[in-house]
Design a protein around this motif. Sequence first.
Motif, PDB file in Angstrom:
ATOM      1  N   UNK A  60     -12.102   7.155  -6.206  1.00 60.65           N
ATOM      2  CA  UNK A  60     -12.040   8.548  -7.323  1.00 60.65           C
ATOM      3  C   UNK A  60     -12.636   7.984  -8.550  1.00 60.65           C
ATOM      4  N   UNK A  61     -12.342   6.601  -9.047  1.00 54.75           N
ATOM      5  CA  UNK A  61     -12.584   6.188 -10.410  1.00 54.75           C
ATOM      6  C   UNK A  61     -13.909   5.833 -10.725  1.00 54.75           C
ATOM      7  N   UNK A  62     -14.471   5.203  -9.348  1.00 53.76           N
ATOM      8  CA  UNK A  62     -15.929   4.582  -9.753  1.00 53.76           C
ATOM      9  C   UNK A  62     -16.967   4.940  -8.887  1.00 53.76           C
ATOM     10  N   UNK A  63     -16.694   6.022  -7.992  1.00 55.96           N
ATOM     11  CA  UNK A  63     -17.703   6.393  -7.030  1.00 55.96           C
ATOM     12  C   UNK A  63     -18.296   8.009  -7.780  1.00 55.96           C
ATOM     13  N   UNK A  64     -19.498   8.111  -7.889  1.00 59.51           N
ATOM     14  CA  UNK A  64     -19.654   9.712  -8.235  1.00 59.51           C
ATOM     15  C   UNK A  64     -19.955  10.638  -7.181  1.00 59.51           C
ATOM     16  N   UNK A  65     -20.253  11.671  -7.551  1.00 58.33           N
ATOM     17  CA  UNK A  65     -20.542  12.830  -6.517  1.00 58.33           C
ATOM     18  C   UNK A  65     -21.724  12.539  -5.507  1.00 58.33           C
ATOM     19  N   UNK A  66     -22.379  11.702  -6.055  1.00 56.68           N
ATOM     20  CA  UNK A  66     -23.819  11.276  -4.899  1.00 56.68           C
ATOM     21  C   UNK A  66     -23.493  10.044  -4.229  1.00 56.68           C
ATOM     22  N   UNK A  67     -22.139   9.447  -4.322  1.00 57.48           N
ATOM     23  CA  UNK A  67     -22.047   8.581  -3.493  1.00 57.48           C
ATOM     24  C   UNK A  67     -22.449   6.823  -3.894  1.00 57.48           C
ATOM     25  N   UNK A  68     -22.718   6.871  -5.193  1.00 55.24           N
ATOM     26  CA  UNK A  68     -23.417   5.946  -5.810  1.00 55.24           C
ATOM     27  C   UNK A  68     -21.913   5.236  -6.667  1.00 55.24           C
ATOM     28  N   UNK A  69     -22.021   3.812  -6.580  1.00 53.09           N
ATOM     29  CA  UNK A  69     -20.924   3.017  -6.832  1.00 53.09           C
ATOM     30  C   UNK A  69     -21.132   2.414  -8.432  1.00 53.09           C
ATOM     31  N   UNK A  70     -20.000   2.478  -9.208  1.00 55.94           N
ATOM     32  CA  UNK A  70     -20.088   1.905 -10.690  1.00 55.94           C
ATOM     33  C   UNK A  70     -19.543   0.512 -10.517  1.00 55.94           C
ATOM     34  N   UNK A  71     -20.499  -0.399 -10.195  1.00 53.97           N
ATOM     35  CA  UNK A  71     -19.968  -1.751  -9.861  1.00 53.97           C
ATOM     36  C   UNK A  71     -19.393  -2.286 -10.885  1.00 53.97           C
ATOM     37  N   UNK A  72     -19.765  -2.121 -12.206  1.00 51.94           N
ATOM     38  CA  UNK A  72     -19.367  -2.719 -13.478  1.00 51.94           C
ATOM     39  C   UNK A  72     -17.846  -2.080 -13.712  1.00 51.94           C
ATOM     40  N   UNK A  73     -17.544  -0.911 -13.497  1.00 52.36           N
ATOM     41  CA  UNK A  73     -16.321  -0.358 -13.456  1.00 52.36           C
ATOM     42  C   UNK A  73     -15.374  -1.027 -12.280  1.00 52.36           C
ATOM     43  N   UNK A  74     -15.940  -1.161 -11.054  1.00 50.47           N
ATOM     44  CA  UNK A  74     -15.091  -1.853 -10.025  1.00 50.47           C
ATOM     45  C   UNK A  74     -14.740  -3.191 -10.434  1.00 50.47           C
ATOM     46  N   UNK A  75     -15.663  -3.923 -11.237  1.00 45.22           N
ATOM     47  CA  UNK A  75     -15.453  -5.234 -11.416  1.00 45.22           C
ATOM     48  C   UNK A  75     -14.162  -5.384 -12.709  1.00 45.22           C
ATOM     49  N   UNK A  76     -13.981  -4.174 -13.466  1.00 47.17           N
ATOM     50  CA  UNK A  76     -13.049  -4.458 -14.199  1.00 47.17           C
ATOM     51  C   UNK A  76     -11.797  -3.870 -13.626  1.00 47.17           C
ATOM     52  N   UNK A  77     -11.841  -3.071 -12.605  1.00 47.29           N
ATOM     53  CA  UNK A  77     -10.635  -3.053 -11.675  1.00 47.29           C
ATOM     54  C   UNK A  77     -10.421  -4.156 -10.547  1.00 47.29           C
ATOM     55  N   UNK A  78     -11.032  -5.094 -10.446  1.00 45.09           N
ATOM     56  CA  UNK A  78     -11.325  -5.905  -9.482  1.00 45.09           C
ATOM     57  C   UNK A  78      -9.662  -6.387  -8.990  1.00 45.09           C
ATOM     58  N   UNK A 185     -29.081   2.331  -0.390  1.00 43.11           N
ATOM     59  CA  UNK A 185     -29.075   3.713  -0.796  1.00 43.11           C
ATOM     60  C   UNK A 185     -29.251   4.431   0.641  1.00 43.11           C
ATOM     61  N   UNK A 186     -29.801   3.748   1.610  1.00 44.44           N
ATOM     62  CA  UNK A 186     -30.114   4.690   2.837  1.00 44.44           C
ATOM     63  C   UNK A 186     -28.765   4.971   3.725  1.00 44.44           C
ATOM     64  N   UNK A 187     -27.567   3.879   3.208  1.00 40.69           N
ATOM     65  CA  UNK A 187     -26.328   4.472   3.903  1.00 40.69           C
ATOM     66  C   UNK A 187     -25.946   5.471   3.805  1.00 40.69           C
ATOM     67  N   UNK A 188     -24.883   6.210   4.425  1.00 41.79           N
ATOM     68  CA  UNK A 188     -24.319   7.193   4.072  1.00 41.79           C
ATOM     69  C   UNK A 188     -23.336   6.930   2.749  1.00 41.79           C
ATOM     70  N   UNK A 189     -23.222   8.146   2.034  1.00 40.42           N
ATOM     71  CA  UNK A 189     -22.682   7.927   0.875  1.00 40.42           C
ATOM     72  C   UNK A 189     -21.305   7.495   0.897  1.00 40.42           C
ATOM     73  N   UNK A 190     -20.804   6.580  -0.233  1.00 45.99           N
ATOM     74  CA  UNK A 190     -19.632   6.241  -0.132  1.00 45.99           C
ATOM     75  C   UNK A 190     -18.712   7.475  -0.596  1.00 45.99           C
ATOM     76  N   UNK A 191     -17.597   7.819   0.039  1.00 45.50           N
ATOM     77  CA  UNK A 191     -16.768   8.880  -0.058  1.00 45.50           C
ATOM     78  C   UNK A 191     -15.967   8.497  -1.152  1.00 45.50           C
ATOM     79  N   UNK A 192     -15.631   9.957  -2.022  1.00 46.98           N
ATOM     80  CA  UNK A 192     -14.717   9.439  -3.108  1.00 46.98           C
ATOM     81  C   UNK A 192     -13.182   9.561  -2.706  1.00 46.98           C
ATOM     82  N   UNK A 193     -13.038   9.173  -1.677  1.00 41.96           N
ATOM     83  CA  UNK A 193     -11.672   9.131  -1.264  1.00 41.96           C
ATOM     84  C   UNK A 193     -11.545   8.214  -0.079  1.00 41.96           C
ATOM     85  N   UNK A 194     -10.330   7.575   0.095  1.00 39.17           N
ATOM     86  CA  UNK A 194     -10.142   6.971   1.380  1.00 39.17           C
ATOM     87  C   UNK A 194      -9.821   7.740   2.680  1.00 39.17           C
ATOM     88  N   UNK A 195     -10.159   7.087   3.717  1.00 36.75           N
ATOM     89  CA  UNK A 195     -10.047   7.635   5.124  1.00 36.75           C
ATOM     90  C   UNK A 195      -8.718   7.665   5.612  1.00 36.75           C
TER      91      UNK A 195
END
Length: 278
Positions: A60-78, A185-195
């Motif tokens: 929820x914090x680091x994935x946008x509605x297009x399924x793209x990842x904020x890896x810099x933000x993820x790194x801060x929350x590693x 980028x051609x993968x399915x979108x990373x969902x903004x929630x856990x399964x």
Amino acid sequence: MLVKKLTYFTALLLLFVAAACGPDNKPDSEKSAEEVKEDKDEWKYASLPISHQKWDDLLKAHVNDKGRVDYKGMAEDEAKLDEYLALLSNTPVVKGEWTEDQEMAYWINAYNAYTVKLILKNYPVESIKDIGPDLQATFVNTPWDIKFFEIGDKKYDLNKIEQGTLRKRFKDDPRFHFALVCAAKSCPDLRQEAYVPEILDEQLRDQGKQFINDPAKNKIISANEAQISPYFDWYKKDFKRGDDTVVDWVNEYANTKLNKDAKITFMDYDWSLNDQEK
């Protein structure tokens, strides 16, 4: 002795009454929208053999509605990611005790979370395929063959989750392919929630719709022609369930339905990193 027992049970009764009458147990009609949402989020994880809440928070914090990842933000929350991965590592699936939905949700989340970890270990990269030696052989020394984590007492790589577990364990339900995200980028979108098992069917159906109807990944040109993801070529055995064909699978989710004899070709796969900055 009797007095001690009565005191003990009286204390338990008082605790139960306090909990039932406390401010967090208001009826939904008296709660704000945010309080109702928090209750539902807690419900999603209440009956699991393992909680995916930490992963859900990160998505929820680091994935946008297009399924793209904020890896810099993820790194801060590693550190938080590492806490979740440790939970996965220390809570392996117990066959015969977990439901199929619990197992599938676990393995999908594990694959996606460990993929993010692999990217962070090598960030910045242009593509996940840049990780490892220049000359790579499938199932030998690709990024998916790096044994960089443990689950239970076993060494794992990403291929062991996808190829060795999900594809073998869930032959009758290949929809997990719509949920696994290999950081491209051609993968399915990373969902903004856990399964989670309680709503897994709904989540997988939604993933299928998003994936099939995304023109960057599947182009339904007309009822007679489509350019579709190479997933349906790479995993064609998985998608041949009974009498089902690839066209049947596409039509299950596509807004534009294909004729049975439609011309099918496969798109090129974009291995560029699914980074919000790219």
